[in-house]
Design a protein around this motif. Structure first.
Motif, PDB file in Angstrom:
ATOM      1  N   PRO A 191      -3.820  10.389  -3.462  1.00 46.78           N
ATOM      2  CA  PRO A 191      -4.741  11.511  -3.285  1.00 46.78           C
ATOM      3  C   PRO A 191      -5.950  11.098  -2.456  1.00 46.78           C
ATOM      4  CG  PRO A 191      -5.030  10.543  -5.452  1.00 46.78           C
ATOM      5  CD  PRO A 191      -3.877   9.826  -4.825  1.00 46.78           C
ATOM      6  N   SER A 192      -6.776  12.063  -2.083  1.00 45.54           N
ATOM      7  CA  SER A 192      -8.004  11.778  -1.347  1.00 45.54           C
ATOM      8  C   SER A 192      -8.896  10.862  -2.180  1.00 45.54           C
ATOM      9  CB  SER A 192      -8.751  13.085  -1.041  1.00 45.54           C
ATOM     10  OG  SER A 192      -7.972  13.918  -0.213  1.00 45.54           O
ATOM     11  N   GLY A 193      -9.476   9.860  -1.514  1.00 43.63           N
ATOM     12  CA  GLY A 193     -10.347   8.924  -2.203  1.00 43.63           C
ATOM     13  C   GLY A 193      -9.635   7.830  -2.960  1.00 43.63           C
ATOM     14  N   SER A 194      -8.314   7.717  -2.781  1.00 45.67           N
ATOM     15  CA  SER A 194      -7.559   6.705  -3.513  1.00 45.67           C
ATOM     16  C   SER A 194      -7.689   5.321  -2.903  1.00 45.67           C
ATOM     17  CB  SER A 194      -6.079   7.095  -3.576  1.00 45.67           C
ATOM     18  OG  SER A 194      -5.530   7.165  -2.260  1.00 45.67           O
ATOM     19  N   GLY A 195      -8.123   5.231  -1.630  1.00 45.95           N
ATOM     20  CA  GLY A 195      -8.253   3.941  -0.961  1.00 45.95           C
ATOM     21  C   GLY A 195      -7.142   3.658   0.025  1.00 45.95           C
ATOM     22  N   LYS A 196      -6.261   4.627   0.271  1.00 39.68           N
ATOM     23  CA  LYS A 196      -5.125   4.372   1.159  1.00 39.68           C
ATOM     24  C   LYS A 196      -5.572   4.157   2.606  1.00 39.68           C
ATOM     25  CE  LYS A 196      -3.988   9.344   1.479  1.00 39.68           C
ATOM     26  NZ  LYS A 196      -5.154   9.815   0.703  1.00 39.68           N
ATOM     27  N   SER A 197      -6.535   4.951   3.084  1.00 39.97           N
ATOM     28  CA  SER A 197      -7.035   4.753   4.447  1.00 39.97           C
ATOM     29  C   SER A 197      -7.814   3.448   4.564  1.00 39.97           C
ATOM     30  CB  SER A 197      -7.919   5.935   4.865  1.00 39.97           C
ATOM     31  OG  SER A 197      -7.164   7.123   4.967  1.00 39.97           O
ATOM     32  N   LEU A 198      -8.543   3.090   3.513  1.00 38.87           N
ATOM     33  CA  LEU A 198      -9.278   1.827   3.504  1.00 38.87           C
ATOM     34  C   LEU A 198      -8.308   0.654   3.591  1.00 38.87           C
ATOM     35  CD1 LEU A 198     -11.909   0.238   3.197  1.00 38.87           C
ATOM     36  CD2 LEU A 198     -11.673   0.468   0.718  1.00 38.87           C
ATOM     37  N   ALA A 199      -7.195   0.744   2.872  1.00 39.70           N
ATOM     38  CA  ALA A 199      -6.185  -0.314   2.939  1.00 39.70           C
ATOM     39  C   ALA A 199      -5.632  -0.440   4.356  1.00 39.70           C
ATOM     40  CB  ALA A 199      -5.055  -0.025   1.951  1.00 39.70           C
ATOM     41  N   LEU A 200      -5.398   0.687   5.010  1.00 36.89           N
ATOM     42  CA  LEU A 200      -4.882   0.655   6.384  1.00 36.89           C
ATOM     43  C   LEU A 200      -5.889   0.023   7.330  1.00 36.89           C
ATOM     44  CD1 LEU A 200      -2.239   1.810   7.744  1.00 36.89           C
ATOM     45  CD2 LEU A 200      -3.731   3.568   8.690  1.00 36.89           C
ATOM     46  N   ARG A 201      -7.169   0.346   7.156  1.00 44.36           N
ATOM     47  CA  ARG A 201      -8.209  -0.221   8.017  1.00 44.36           C
ATOM     48  C   ARG A 201      -8.356  -1.729   7.780  1.00 44.36           C
ATOM     49  NH1 ARG A 201     -11.794   2.808  10.578  1.00 44.36           N
ATOM     50  NH2 ARG A 201     -13.512   1.383  10.117  1.00 44.36           N
ATOM     51  N   ILE A 202      -8.111  -2.172   6.556  1.00 46.91           N
ATOM     52  CA  ILE A 202      -8.132  -3.612   6.291  1.00 46.91           C
ATOM     53  C   ILE A 202      -6.984  -4.297   7.025  1.00 46.91           C
ATOM     54  CG2 ILE A 202      -7.726  -5.332   4.483  1.00 46.91           C
ATOM     55  CD1 ILE A 202      -9.432  -3.613   2.621  1.00 46.91           C
ATOM     56  N   VAL A 203      -5.802  -3.675   7.001  1.00 48.42           N
ATOM     57  CA  VAL A 203      -4.675  -4.234   7.738  1.00 48.42           C
ATOM     58  C   VAL A 203      -4.991  -4.295   9.233  1.00 48.42           C
ATOM     59  CG1 VAL A 203      -2.260  -3.858   8.392  1.00 48.42           C
ATOM     60  CG2 VAL A 203      -2.985  -3.488   6.026  1.00 48.42           C
ATOM     61  N   ALA A 204      -5.694  -3.286   9.735  1.00 44.22           N
ATOM     62  CA  ALA A 204      -6.049  -3.249  11.156  1.00 44.22           C
ATOM     63  C   ALA A 204      -7.179  -4.211  11.500  1.00 44.22           C
ATOM     64  CB  ALA A 204      -6.443  -1.829  11.554  1.00 44.22           C
ATOM     65  N   GLY A 205      -7.889  -4.729  10.502  1.00 41.61           N
ATOM     66  CA  GLY A 205      -9.024  -5.612  10.753  1.00 41.61           C
ATOM     67  C   GLY A 205     -10.319  -4.882  10.988  1.00 41.61           C
ATOM     68  N   LEU A 206     -10.352  -3.582  10.682  1.00 47.65           N
ATOM     69  CA  LEU A 206     -11.551  -2.771  10.912  1.00 47.65           C
ATOM     70  C   LEU A 206     -12.486  -2.767   9.714  1.00 47.65           C
ATOM     71  CD1 LEU A 206      -9.744   0.225  12.648  1.00 47.65           C
ATOM     72  CD2 LEU A 206     -10.961  -1.664  13.749  1.00 47.65           C
ATOM     73  N   GLU A 207     -12.045  -3.306   8.591  1.00 49.10           N
ATOM     74  CA  GLU A 207     -12.866  -3.454   7.402  1.00 49.10           C
ATOM     75  C   GLU A 207     -12.699  -4.879   6.884  1.00 49.10           C
ATOM     76  OE1 GLU A 207     -14.922  -1.526   5.694  1.00 49.10           O
ATOM     77  OE2 GLU A 207     -14.663   0.398   6.727  1.00 49.10           O
TER      78      GLU A 207
END
Length: 615
Positions: free
Chosen positions: A313-329
């Motif tokens: 769901p929204s706010g679950s951290g899925k986009s944050l996890a993707l950005r970590i994989v990309a090196g953006l976080e």
């Protein structure tokens, strides 16, 4: 007939018109006075000298303001520091100060009796340098405010995408951020130049000589009166009119209508080649850990296939996890590997990945051809191949605003694939689209997935999208993994009721095995089950397939119709049986009125059960 909304807006129109008349009136009032001008008494040599001083000093001041104001505006826009916010307030103060006050403040700094003034032997006042200093002080805020607003308005996703395409920070600023912000900065620069050209108060205090045009106009007015001063207004008016015309022309030239976004979404020119061979060594694995205020992401995943989805769901951290994989976080004590490559040890510009946010991250100032040439290691031959293969040949000179959603997606894909990307990351790529267009683009992406050899990761909240585009799925909520595994396994056997809910599954519940072949649900219904391997007393998850519920006049259970629902074009009837609600397909059944009663049998072979996990 006048519409109510038009009637309501009429007072506002009159107020605007009143101000417009007032602003135009002085120009109109000056026209009858042209005949009273003393043209014979004009000292044209001194006049043109004053014009030259004003134009030259304003240009030098504009260059100084541009060189320092753009970095300052960027700093003010990006920094969250309170000290920087205070600095932003201070540098705008000249806008609020009377020009004479600005001149006095400058004398405290560079006047002949100040420390700096004595260091330069008084050369900073009553000189061309003094004119530039005065104009820079009063005009700089116009550019700084414009630059700060422009950089604030630039979507940070452009910088993120540019980083994943191999560009370091300086390159991203000069090739992406600054060009995107430049139209607004250019307008601020024009205002700063005009403000410097017309500056009088600070200039007359700091540098009475050499005469700038505003100072010379004041001198002539004081010595010879209004008729002698009037011809001196012409250069100022002429320059202002030229600037206004150029501004209108530039704005008109930039306005381009975008093409319709109802077409071009399908890969009509795309005929898949032989499916890409699986590479057993090319597997993504990551442990993403990140603390953001009260939210903590702590997710680890080691999938075994190359088509992956993260759902939540929204706010679950899925986009944050993707950005970590990309090196953006930053990844706090985590890891990211792709095959034998430790991506976690590399900055985003060296990870050789393709990152596509929701709107695909196409740079608004670049044509399609420029987009494909932008990656640091772009392969021209590969770019030509993907242009042809994805049906983009005729679009190379178009800007993103002139492309449909489907065309934008293909351009973003082609841009990533021109650098032989081994990892493609999609963050909610279809979230903003209507259902028909979303389905077409999902099928297009699935077609492409079968050809390329890259690992693809789709972040989504749509379980149907995950099932279509992935072979394995990770379900997360509140920064924690709820379940991971093959699509068929996770959808067939959700670990918890919450996972079933997030996957949009129906006819799922929890119960206890009370005897071999019998499961008692939380509502008290005793379900028959063909699986007799589960021991009595085992807490289980169960799922009843819609085909297992069969209406029969002499059926064992009595059911009551509790309403209908529509899912993806199929109609379902909700049936309540002894405290449990089941959805059954309604296409081949007679219409059931609400609260109507039927008898049902439940086919034990259509009841699935497996050990439950802790929620």
């Amino acid at each position: 007939m006048t519409q109510p909304a038009q009637r309501a807006a009429r007072p506002l129109w009159w107020l605007g018109a009143l101000l417009a008349v007032y602003l135009c009136a002085p120009f109109l009032a000056s026209i009858p006075q042209i005949g009273q001008a003393d043209w014979a008494g004009v000292d044209w040599s001194q006049t043109w000298s004053a014009v030259a001083v004003s134009a030259a000093s304003a240009s030098v001041a504009a260059v100084v303001i541009l060189v320092g104001g753009v970095p300052l505006g960027y700093w003010l826009a990006r920094s969250q520091s309170r000290a920087v916010a205070l600095l932003g307030f201070v540098v705008q103060l000249p806008l609020a100060l009377p020009p004479l006050t600005s001149g006095v403040l400058l004398l405290f700094l560079v006047g002949p009796y100040s420390g700096i003034g004595q260091l330069f032997n008084g050369a900073l006042t009553d000189s061309f340098t003094g004119v530039v200093l005065a104009e820079t002080f009063v005009a700089a805020p116009f550019l700084i405010v414009a630059a700060r607003s422009a950089f604030t308005a630039v979507d940070p996703v452009y910088d993120d995408v540019a980083a994943t395409l191999g560009h370091h920070a300086a390159s991203r600023f000069f090739r992406v951020t600054l060009p995107v912000a430049w139209p607004a900065i250019r307008a601020g620069l024009a205002l700063a130049w005009l403000r410097a050209f017309g500056e009088f108060g600070a200039t007359v205090m700091v540098a009475y000589h050499p005469y700038s045009l505003p100072v010379y106009t004041y001198v002539v007015f004081g010595g010879q009166g209004l008729p002698a001063m009037m011809p001196l207004l012409l250069p100022t008016l002429a320059i202002a009119i030229v600037c206004a015309v150029l501004s209108v022309y530039s704005r008109g030239a930039r306005s381009t209508q975008a093409v319709s976004q109802d077409n071009g979404d399908d890969l009509t020119a795309f005929t898949p080649a032989t499916s890409a061979a699986e590479r057993p060594d090319l597997r993504l694995a990551f442990a993403a850990r990140r603390q953001l205020g009260a939210f903590t992401l702590d997710v680890a995943w080691q999938p075994q296939t190359r088509r992956l989805a993260i759902i939540g769901p929204s706010g679950s951290g899925k986009s944050l996890a993707l950005r970590i994989v990309a090196g953006l976080e930053p990844n706090d004590a985590g890891s990211v590997t792709l095959g034998t490559t430790d991506l976690g040890a590399l900055p985003p510009e060296r990870r050789q990945i393709g990152y596509m946010p929701q709107d695909y991250g196409l740079f608004p100032h670049m044509t399609v051809a420029q987009q494909l040439a932008f990656p640091v290691d772009a392969d021209a031959q590969s770019a030509r191949y993907w242009l042809a293969h994805l049906g983009l040949d005729a679009l190379t000179q178009r800007l993103p605003r002139e492309l449909s959603f489907g065309q934008r997606q293909r351009v973003a894909l082609a841009r990533a694939l021109t650098r032989h990307t081994q990892l493609l990351l999609f963050d909610e790529p279809f979230a903003a689209l209507d259902t028909p267009r979303r389905r077409r683009l999902q099928q297009s992406l699935r077609t492409l997935q079968r050809e390329i050899g890259a690992v693809t990761v789709i972040v989504t909240h749509d379980p149907d999208e995950a099932a279509l585009l992935a072979d394995e799925v990770l379900v997360i909520e509140h920064g924690r993994a709820l379940q991971a595994g093959a699509i068929d396994e996770v959808f067939q056997r959700p670990a918890t009721l919450r996972v079933a809910e997030l996957l949009g599954l129906h006819n799922v519940g929890e119960g206890v095995v009370t005897a071999q072949g019998t499961i008692e649900t939380r509502g008290g219904l005793r379900l028959p089950c063909a699986d007799t391997s589960l021991a009595t007393g085992t807490r289980v998850m169960w799922r009843v397939l819609p085909r297992a519920l069969v209406a029969a006049p002499e059926g064992r259970w009595q059911g009551r119709a509790a309403g209908t629902s529509l899912r993806h074009g199929d109609r379902y009837v909700a049936i309540e049986i002894e405290g449990e609600t089941f959805d059954i397909a309604a296409d081949d059944r007679p219409s059931l009125a609400h609260n109507s009663v039927l008898r049902f049998d439940i086919d034990a072979s259509g009841v699935l059960a497996w050990p439950a996990q802790d929620s």
